[in-house]
Design a protein around this motif. Structure first.
Motif, PDB file in Angstrom:
ATOM      1  N   ARG A 100     -49.100  40.469 -18.170  1.00 18.99           N
ATOM      2  CA  ARG A 100     -49.602  40.656 -19.266  1.00 18.99           C
ATOM      3  C   ARG A 100     -50.951  39.965 -19.313  1.00 18.99           C
ATOM      4  O   ARG A 100     -52.054  40.765 -20.129  1.00 18.99           O
ATOM      5  CB  ARG A 100     -48.715  40.281 -20.406  1.00 18.99           C
ATOM      6  N   GLU A 101     -51.130  38.769 -19.018  1.00 14.08           N
ATOM      7  CA  GLU A 101     -52.137  37.934 -19.437  1.00 14.08           C
ATOM      8  C   GLU A 101     -53.452  38.731 -18.398  1.00 14.08           C
ATOM      9  O   GLU A 101     -54.579  38.641 -19.062  1.00 14.08           O
ATOM     10  CB  GLU A 101     -52.092  36.649 -19.161  1.00 14.08           C
ATOM     11  N   PHE A 102     -52.851  38.814 -17.221  1.00  9.56           N
ATOM     12  CA  PHE A 102     -53.981  39.447 -16.398  1.00  9.56           C
ATOM     13  C   PHE A 102     -54.575  40.878 -16.848  1.00  9.56           C
ATOM     14  O   PHE A 102     -55.730  41.155 -16.888  1.00  9.56           O
ATOM     15  CB  PHE A 102     -53.667  39.683 -14.864  1.00  9.56           C
ATOM     16  N   ILE A 103     -53.588  41.709 -17.165  1.00 10.62           N
ATOM     17  CA  ILE A 103     -53.966  42.984 -17.789  1.00 10.62           C
ATOM     18  C   ILE A 103     -55.137  42.989 -18.776  1.00 10.62           C
ATOM     19  O   ILE A 103     -56.072  43.453 -18.987  1.00 10.62           O
ATOM     20  CB  ILE A 103     -52.722  43.823 -18.148  1.00 10.62           C
ATOM     21  N   ILE A 104     -54.536  41.851 -19.968  1.00 11.34           N
ATOM     22  CA  ILE A 104     -55.402  41.786 -21.035  1.00 11.34           C
ATOM     23  C   ILE A 104     -56.793  41.352 -20.838  1.00 11.34           C
ATOM     24  O   ILE A 104     -57.807  41.643 -21.102  1.00 11.34           O
ATOM     25  CB  ILE A 104     -54.771  40.917 -22.351  1.00 11.34           C
ATOM     26  N   SER A 105     -56.733  40.225 -19.791  1.00  7.61           N
ATOM     27  CA  SER A 105     -57.966  39.766 -19.387  1.00  7.61           C
ATOM     28  C   SER A 105     -58.952  40.666 -18.696  1.00  7.61           C
ATOM     29  O   SER A 105     -59.991  40.798 -18.900  1.00  7.61           O
ATOM     30  CB  SER A 105     -57.786  38.615 -18.208  1.00  7.61           C
ATOM     31  N   GLY A 106     -58.312  41.879 -17.952  1.00 10.64           N
ATOM     32  CA  GLY A 106     -59.112  42.776 -17.531  1.00 10.64           C
ATOM     33  C   GLY A 106     -59.694  43.676 -18.485  1.00 10.64           C
ATOM     34  O   GLY A 106     -60.928  44.103 -18.378  1.00 10.64           O
ATOM     35  N   TYR A 107     -58.859  44.058 -19.337  1.00  9.39           N
ATOM     36  CA  TYR A 107     -59.518  44.686 -20.578  1.00  9.39           C
ATOM     37  C   TYR A 107     -60.540  43.977 -21.205  1.00  9.39           C
ATOM     38  O   TYR A 107     -61.718  44.906 -21.559  1.00  9.39           O
ATOM     39  CB  TYR A 107     -58.385  44.992 -21.600  1.00  9.39           C
ATOM     40  N   ARG A 108     -60.619  42.910 -21.413  1.00  5.02           N
ATOM     41  CA  ARG A 108     -61.402  42.041 -22.077  1.00  5.02           C
ATOM     42  C   ARG A 108     -62.962  42.048 -21.120  1.00  5.02           C
ATOM     43  O   ARG A 108     -63.761  41.989 -21.814  1.00  5.02           O
ATOM     44  CB  ARG A 108     -61.134  40.694 -22.362  1.00  5.02           C
TER      45      ARG A 108
END
Length: 181
Positions: A100-108
């Motif tokens: 989840r943290e990687f996905i959100i970081s990608g979005y950011r």
């Protein structure tokens, strides 16, 4: 640099010290030292956000680094838990949370490329709080059977909130991914 941003940087600096205390079990009182560092880092998380809002010191740096520091802190704890013998933290839960943290970081990153800064959502804040509480309880590693149940409840609550916050984040920011090549 304002005080909230300095507190965020302090939290990032505390992370490797926490990891050393967690993994270097021959260090006297290592669990207590790890707990103190983790709790101290959690307090800086509360303080930096509180001070930034109270004194209107919200910055782009803070919007980016505060959630990143939280991710680094929690992910470091999760990975340390996996290194322990008889780890109570299931690998599948760590994979879900870190994914989840990687996905959100990608979005950011995509948002930043478009000149958009995305602050943490309320679901993300609740998720982080529960993950931090879970981590503190796991660091102390209480042996009483009641804590086995508390640990399991906190682990499942963390995973459920991780998934909810991911879905909420993606839904609220779905326009960011439009026109992405």
């Amino acid at each position: 640099m304002n005080v909230p941003n300095r507190l965020t940087i302090l939290r990032v600096i505390m992370i490797p010290l926490f990891v050393v205390a967690m993994l270097w079990q021959s260090l006297p009182y290592s669990d207590y030292l790890a707990a103190a560092l983790f709790i101290g880092a959690c307090i800086t998380d509360f303080l930096d956000g509180h001070l930034a809002r109270k004194y209107n010191q919200i910055t782009t740096f803070g919007k980016f680094m505060d959630p990143l520091a939280d991710k680094l802190l929690v992910c470091a704890a999760l990975i340390c838990f996996l290194a322990e013998e008889n780890a109570e933290m299931p690998v599948w839960a760590v994979i879900i949370i870190i994914s989840r943290e990687f996905i959100i970081s990608g979005y950011r990153l995509v948002a930043a490329e478009k000149g958009i800064t995305i602050a943490a959502s309320n679901w993300g804040k609740v998720k982080t709080f529960v993950q931090m509480v879970m981590s503190i309880v796991l660091i102390f590693d209480f042996k009483h059977p009641v804590f086995r149940i508390i640990n399991a409840v906190l682990i499942y609550a963390s995973v459920i909130l991780t998934i909810i916050s991911l879905v909420d984040y993606i839904y609220k920011n779905r326009d960011i991914m439009k026109d992405v090549e």
